[in-house]
Scaffold this active site. Structure first.
Site, PDB file in Angstrom:
ATOM      1  N   MET A  16      45.436  41.600  34.317  1.00  0.00           N
ATOM      2  CA  MET A  16      46.115  40.726  33.352  1.00  0.00           C
ATOM      3  C   MET A  16      45.299  40.667  32.078  1.00  0.00           C
ATOM      4  O   MET A  16      44.090  40.961  32.081  1.00  0.00           O
ATOM      5  CB  MET A  16      46.244  39.290  33.901  1.00  0.00           C
ATOM      6  CG  MET A  16      47.047  39.139  35.180  1.00  0.00           C
ATOM      7  SD  MET A  16      48.810  39.046  34.836  1.00  0.00           S
ATOM      8  CE  MET A  16      49.438  38.960  36.521  1.00  0.00           C
ATOM      9  N   ASN A  48      39.550  41.232  38.098  1.00  0.00           N
ATOM     10  CA  ASN A  48      38.388  40.338  38.153  1.00  0.00           C
ATOM     11  C   ASN A  48      37.514  40.633  39.370  1.00  0.00           C
ATOM     12  O   ASN A  48      36.285  40.712  39.273  1.00  0.00           O
ATOM     13  CB  ASN A  48      38.836  38.878  38.217  1.00  0.00           C
ATOM     14  CG  ASN A  48      39.404  38.372  36.911  1.00  0.00           C
ATOM     15  OD1 ASN A  48      39.257  39.000  35.866  1.00  0.00           O
ATOM     16  ND2 ASN A  48      40.071  37.237  36.964  1.00  0.00           N
ATOM     17  N   THR A 254      37.720  29.048  35.452  1.00  0.00           N
ATOM     18  CA  THR A 254      38.639  30.186  35.512  1.00  0.00           C
ATOM     19  C   THR A 254      37.948  31.399  36.139  1.00  0.00           C
ATOM     20  O   THR A 254      36.863  31.799  35.706  1.00  0.00           O
ATOM     21  CB  THR A 254      39.129  30.566  34.101  1.00  0.00           C
ATOM     22  OG1 THR A 254      39.605  29.412  33.431  1.00  0.00           O
ATOM     23  CG2 THR A 254      40.244  31.596  34.188  1.00  0.00           C
ATOM     24  N   ASP A 258      37.820  34.565  42.097  1.00  0.00           N
ATOM     25  CA  ASP A 258      37.709  36.027  42.062  1.00  0.00           C
ATOM     26  C   ASP A 258      36.248  36.464  42.098  1.00  0.00           C
ATOM     27  O   ASP A 258      35.905  37.477  42.722  1.00  0.00           O
ATOM     28  CB  ASP A 258      38.389  36.577  40.810  1.00  0.00           C
ATOM     29  CG  ASP A 258      39.875  36.270  40.782  1.00  0.00           C
ATOM     30  OD1 ASP A 258      40.476  36.185  41.865  1.00  0.00           O
ATOM     31  OD2 ASP A 258      40.430  36.095  39.680  1.00  0.00           O
TER      32      ASP A 258
END
Length: 315
Positions: A16, A48, A254, A258
């Site tokens: 993304m 990620n 954020t 991941d």
């Protein structure tokens, strides 16, 4: 715990473009307010996790799709700059790349929207086309930002090849059939994802354990439940092992999940020690929330070692 050898990790998953807005609060419907800052970065759960493992020193290959827009070429370049094998990163004509508008509050908590874009075109045939690369891996990582049938196909093919698999079931869906994942080695949900997938409550430690065990009874090898500031729980047929949290002051959460999964895959592939790999993954994820953004907040081995040395002995 140090990695004894570089692992070989393949990621069948998403990429993304992160459109990150730092806010003081979310606007009400119909309201316009000023936000203090904005950044664009490379993200997506698959990318990620791939970057986290690659930054730590694993040999990583990525199977994914990008759009034929300015974001697509930038994603290819970003993956390659991190040393990731991009032979199976393909462009989809007429499709946008995946994007993720992200809103980060002053506390570091975030709210995220995703538009799959070209990620929706990653199909089982693409997995078969990458068979030589995938079957040579120590671990294959997956997420649910690509078509469900592709994830299920990957789990089944990996079982045929004798390759262990890790699935991060995000974004989770209540209609995901656990029976389709019976060959999965590791499922790594958070509390809400575990509740959705199992159909059971997860409001207490006992309920979390029961929900995770219900998935193991249906054929999943191991369930690792991430609990944010409460650490994680490793659930197997033998019992539940708590993975202690690492206390830091968050700047931006954020991509922390991941970072956790990419680091877990790295240390597991390198050492074969599940509990030790999870403890290292918790530290790596904790370090990631002390900086802004997703991939750019992920530590190199040198920065990670310095962070670990600075932690209290019990962390």
């Amino acid at each position: 715990m140090t990695a004894s050898k570089p692992g070989r990790i393949a990621v069948v998953g998403s990429n993304m473009v992160d459109l990150v807005t730092y806010i003081t609060r979310m606007p009400a419907p119909g309201e316009t307010i000023e936000a203090p800052d904005f950044e664009i970065g490379c993200g997506g759960k698959g990318a990620n996790q791939a970057v986290a493992a690659a930054k730590l020193g694993s040999a990583v290959s990525m199977v994914t799709k990008v759009g034929d827009d300015i974001f697509g070429e930038n994603t290819r370049r970003n993956l390659a700059q991190h040393g990731i094998d991009i032979r199976h990163v393909e462009t989809v004509a007429g499709k946008s790349s995946g994007v993720a508008p992200i809103f980060v509050e002053a506390s570091g908590e975030n709210s995220i929207l995703i538009v799959k874009g070209a990620n929706a075109a990653l199909l089982p045939a693409d997995v078969d086309a990458a068979e030589e690369t995938l079957r040579a891996a120590d671990l294959i990582l997956m997420q649910m930002e690509v078509p469900r049938e592709t994830v299920i196909h990957t789990v089944r093919r990996a079982a045929e090849w004798g390759v262990r698999t890790i699935l991060n079931p995000a974004p989770a869906a209540a209609d995901l059939n656990v029976d389709d994942l019976r060959d999965l080695s590791f499922l790594v949900p958070n509390e809400s994802e575990l509740a959705l997938i199992s159909g059971l409550p997860t409001g207490s430690e006992d309920e979390i354990a029961a929900a995770a065990r219900s998935l193991i009874e249906r054929g999943i090898g191991t369930v690792i439940v991430t609990l944010g500031g409460r650490g994680a729980r490793l659930v197997t047929r033998a019992g539940v092992v708590p993975i202690a949290p690492v206390r830091v002051t968050p700047v931006d959460t954020t991509g922390a999940g991941d970072a956790f999964i990419g680091a877990f895959a790295h240390f597991l592939a390198a050492t074969g020690e599940v509990e030790g790999a999870l403890a290292q993954a918790a530290r790596y994820a904790a370090h990631s929330v002390t900086g802004r953004g997703t991939q750019k907040s992920y530590a190199t081995p040198e920065a990670f070692e310095a962070f670990c040395r600075a932690l209290p002995p019990s962390a």
